[in-house]
Design a protein around this motif. Structure first.
Motif, PDB file in Angstrom:
ATOM      1  N   HIS A 154       2.244   1.769  -3.480  1.00 18.86           N
ATOM      2  CA  HIS A 154       1.244   2.254  -4.448  1.00 18.86           C
ATOM      3  C   HIS A 154       0.904   3.718  -4.271  1.00 18.86           C
ATOM      4  O   HIS A 154       0.500   4.395  -5.204  1.00 18.86           O
ATOM      5  CB  HIS A 154      -0.043   1.416  -4.336  1.00 18.86           C
ATOM      6  CG  HIS A 154       0.029   0.138  -5.083  1.00 18.86           C
ATOM      7  ND1 HIS A 154      -0.446  -1.030  -4.595  1.00 18.86           N
ATOM      8  CD2 HIS A 154       0.552  -0.155  -6.289  1.00 18.86           C
ATOM      9  CE1 HIS A 154      -0.237  -1.997  -5.453  1.00 18.86           C
ATOM     10  NE2 HIS A 154       0.374  -1.488  -6.496  1.00 18.86           N
ATOM     11  N   ASN A 155       1.057   4.233  -3.057  1.00 21.20           N
ATOM     12  CA  ASN A 155       0.734   5.623  -2.768  1.00 21.20           C
ATOM     13  C   ASN A 155       1.873   6.515  -3.306  1.00 21.20           C
ATOM     14  O   ASN A 155       3.027   6.348  -2.938  1.00 21.20           O
ATOM     15  CB  ASN A 155       0.584   5.804  -1.254  1.00 21.20           C
ATOM     16  CG  ASN A 155       0.047   7.164  -0.890  1.00 21.20           C
ATOM     17  OD1 ASN A 155      -0.117   8.032  -1.738  1.00 21.20           O
ATOM     18  ND2 ASN A 155      -0.232   7.348   0.384  1.00 21.20           N
ATOM     19  N   GLN A 156       1.546   7.483  -4.143  1.00 23.91           N
ATOM     20  CA  GLN A 156       2.539   8.328  -4.787  1.00 23.91           C
ATOM     21  C   GLN A 156       2.994   9.501  -3.925  1.00 23.91           C
ATOM     22  O   GLN A 156       3.821  10.303  -4.346  1.00 23.91           O
ATOM     23  CB  GLN A 156       1.991   8.868  -6.117  1.00 23.91           C
ATOM     24  CG  GLN A 156       1.666   7.787  -7.133  1.00 23.91           C
ATOM     25  CD  GLN A 156       2.906   7.033  -7.566  1.00 23.91           C
ATOM     26  OE1 GLN A 156       3.936   7.621  -7.844  1.00 23.91           O
ATOM     27  NE2 GLN A 156       2.806   5.722  -7.603  1.00 23.91           N
ATOM     28  N   GLN A 189       0.823  -1.209   0.000  1.00 20.68           N
ATOM     29  CA  GLN A 189       0.000   0.000   0.000  1.00 20.68           C
ATOM     30  C   GLN A 189       0.858   1.260   0.000  1.00 20.68           C
ATOM     31  O   GLN A 189       0.550   2.235  -0.684  1.00 20.68           O
ATOM     32  CB  GLN A 189      -0.941   0.002   1.216  1.00 20.68           C
ATOM     33  CG  GLN A 189      -2.006  -1.072   1.168  1.00 20.68           C
ATOM     34  CD  GLN A 189      -2.911  -0.928  -0.038  1.00 20.68           C
ATOM     35  OE1 GLN A 189      -3.253   0.168  -0.435  1.00 20.68           O
ATOM     36  NE2 GLN A 189      -3.284  -2.048  -0.623  1.00 20.68           N
TER      37      GLN A 189
END
Length: 122
Positions: free
Chosen positions: A116-118, A113
């Motif tokens: 995936h978080n930019q 997670q």
């Protein structure tokens, strides 16, 4: 480099690859949080496959002490990504074509997670 040295020493052996195997890079990551009882540093390991053949692996103690197992797994992702990138350049140099993107497998859901978080993470 280990593979290239081995191939140079034994040119008749080569690397076994199934003829029906896809030429795709796959990497598996795993880390062990605070494994060393003296330093409390974690150990990270990865293995990289080309098709069904193991071509690269590494197990190393991390340089920093992590606060959680998720942080340990997240720190392992860039190291493995660098190895995959280097192998991709090597395959390109050797004129070995692969169309599929490399797959990176991690068993820690929190690390996935975060990856995936930019947004910037400390």
């Amino acid at each position: 480099m280990r593979i290239l040295r081995c191939l140079k020493r034994t040119p008749g052996i080569g690397i076994f690859s199934h003829n029906k195997s896809l030429i795709q890079l796959k990497a598996y990551i795993d880390s062990d949080w605070a494994t060393c009882p003296k330093t409390r540093k974690s150990i990270t390991g990865f293995s990289v496959y080309l098709g069904e053949s193991l071509i690269s692996w590494k197990s190393k103690k991390q340089q920093t002490i992590s606060r959680s197992s998720s942080e340990v797994e997240y720190r392992a992702l860039p190291a493995t990504t660098c190895e995959i990138q280097w192998i991709t350049y090597l395959l390109h140099y050797l004129h070995i074509q692969h169309q599929q993107p490399a797959l990176l497998y991690c068993d820690n859901q929190v690390a996935i997670q975060i990856a995936h978080n930019q947004v910037f993470h400390e």
